[in-house]
Design an enzyme around this catalytic site. Sequence first.
Site, PDB file in Angstrom:
ATOM      1  N   ASP A 221       0.873  -1.181   0.000  1.00  0.00           N
ATOM      2  CA  ASP A 221       0.000   0.000   0.000  1.00  0.00           C
ATOM      3  C   ASP A 221       0.903   1.221   0.000  1.00  0.00           C
ATOM      4  O   ASP A 221       2.071   1.103  -0.352  1.00  0.00           O
ATOM      5  CB  ASP A 221      -0.961  -0.019   1.197  1.00  0.00           C
ATOM      6  CG  ASP A 221      -2.304   0.637   0.878  1.00  0.00           C
ATOM      7  OD1 ASP A 221      -2.284   1.813   0.479  1.00  0.00           O
ATOM      8  OD2 ASP A 221      -3.359  -0.007   1.019  1.00  0.00           O
ATOM      9  N   HIS A 248       2.415   1.372  -3.163  1.00  0.00           N
ATOM     10  CA  HIS A 248       1.621   2.383  -3.839  1.00  0.00           C
ATOM     11  C   HIS A 248       2.254   3.764  -3.715  1.00  0.00           C
ATOM     12  O   HIS A 248       1.597   4.783  -3.942  1.00  0.00           O
ATOM     13  CB  HIS A 248       0.184   2.381  -3.307  1.00  0.00           C
ATOM     14  CG  HIS A 248      -0.539   1.106  -3.599  1.00  0.00           C
ATOM     15  ND1 HIS A 248      -1.803   0.824  -3.109  1.00  0.00           N
ATOM     16  CD2 HIS A 248      -0.185   0.021  -4.325  1.00  0.00           C
ATOM     17  CE1 HIS A 248      -2.177  -0.384  -3.513  1.00  0.00           C
ATOM     18  NE2 HIS A 248      -1.205  -0.892  -4.253  1.00  0.00           N
TER      19      HIS A 248
END
Length: 428
Positions: A221, A248
């Site tokens: 993430d 991410h």
Amino acid sequence: MLGFLALGLACVWQVKTVVGRSIYLEERSANECDVTHTEGEDDTPNIYQALSDCPSGPIVFTANTTYNIFSPVQFNHSDYSVSILGNLSFPTNMTAVQGAVNTSTNGGFWIYFSGENVNVTGSEDPWSGWIDGHGQQWWDAYNQVARPRTFGFAVNNGYLYNLKFYKPIAWVVSLATASNVYAGNIIIDARSNGSFPFNTDGIDGSGSDLLVEDATIYNGDDAFTVGQNSVGTRNVTFRRAYVSYSSHGLSIGSLGKDPNQPSNVSDILFEDVFLENTLYGARFKSWVGGVGLAKNVTYRNIGVRNVSFPLYLTQSYVDQESPGAPRANNASVIMQDFTYDNFYGDINTFHQGDASCVSDPCWYYEEGADGTQAAILRCNPGTCQNFTLSNIHLRPQSGVPATLLCNNPPIASPNAGFVCQNGTFISA
């Protein structure tokens, strides 16, 4: 780097100064308290006993020992230090962890610090000082219910150094609500040898006057995120880092989730970061109908290798896990004074994305994106103001010229440095 009595580091590009100090001494002192380990039993009571015996610390998890942190731990004290020279192991019983999280009164953190003048240091030994969450079994079971947050540091005047996290279940380090904190040499390893490690967010920097540097993050993430659910994140620097796996990237947001609560962030700097095999590089996300202001944000010296979306901005973000009711598109978070300077590397053209899709189309699907975009700028009309893109040297792996997706040109941008169009990326 143990043994510093004081440490002051200035973010010279900003007005404020971030200061952290370590009060842990390498020399063993008369008032040092080692945490006792009891084989096969919960060592949490022993931690509280050490705190009681040494209220000003240093509290030491001794080397060559693996402690059983079978219950959530709260360090609600001031003016003390903790040294993690041994390893800390979370429970492997998922049901027991979920029960503890459901009855938690501190937001579900397993290890939580509050107070003032707090210093937490790890081990320089690469095999010691690890905080092991045993996350693999959670990822393989797709268990996303009542997961713990690994490490909360809601401290005023704090110092973190040499901390290492292995297979955290979910969210790792939170500096939300922290102020005047230095964090250095943090390692987060959330690489999975099975299913995708959902929500293994690396460091949440939604505090104020924070300096985070020299981090290594493998996760699934946001590697570093600023401003999520924040009403006043300011003066935050994240620099000199390596980010990889299915991360991410470096994120502002998401902002504006509550349309009745403005989300404001200001004076944010990302610099000297290299991202490899990640989904995003520099990322901004705000909700449809969100309100607030993001001001004075700089991404500088960002290298990418095999990254799907190196420079990405959306003002129509929706959380795939909890999208909520349809939202009116009647407002936007304003973005002012954004600088993107010196981006270099290659774009993941052939195998874009990661393994985090749970919907069709995928949550990161972008209409018109084909793996050649150096930048995707989804600004709402008039909301992106005084933008500068300079020295953007990004190339698709296919060898074709880099392209751009740009909805609306940033306004009041005398040195924008690019042509806002859906097509070839043209410097201007």
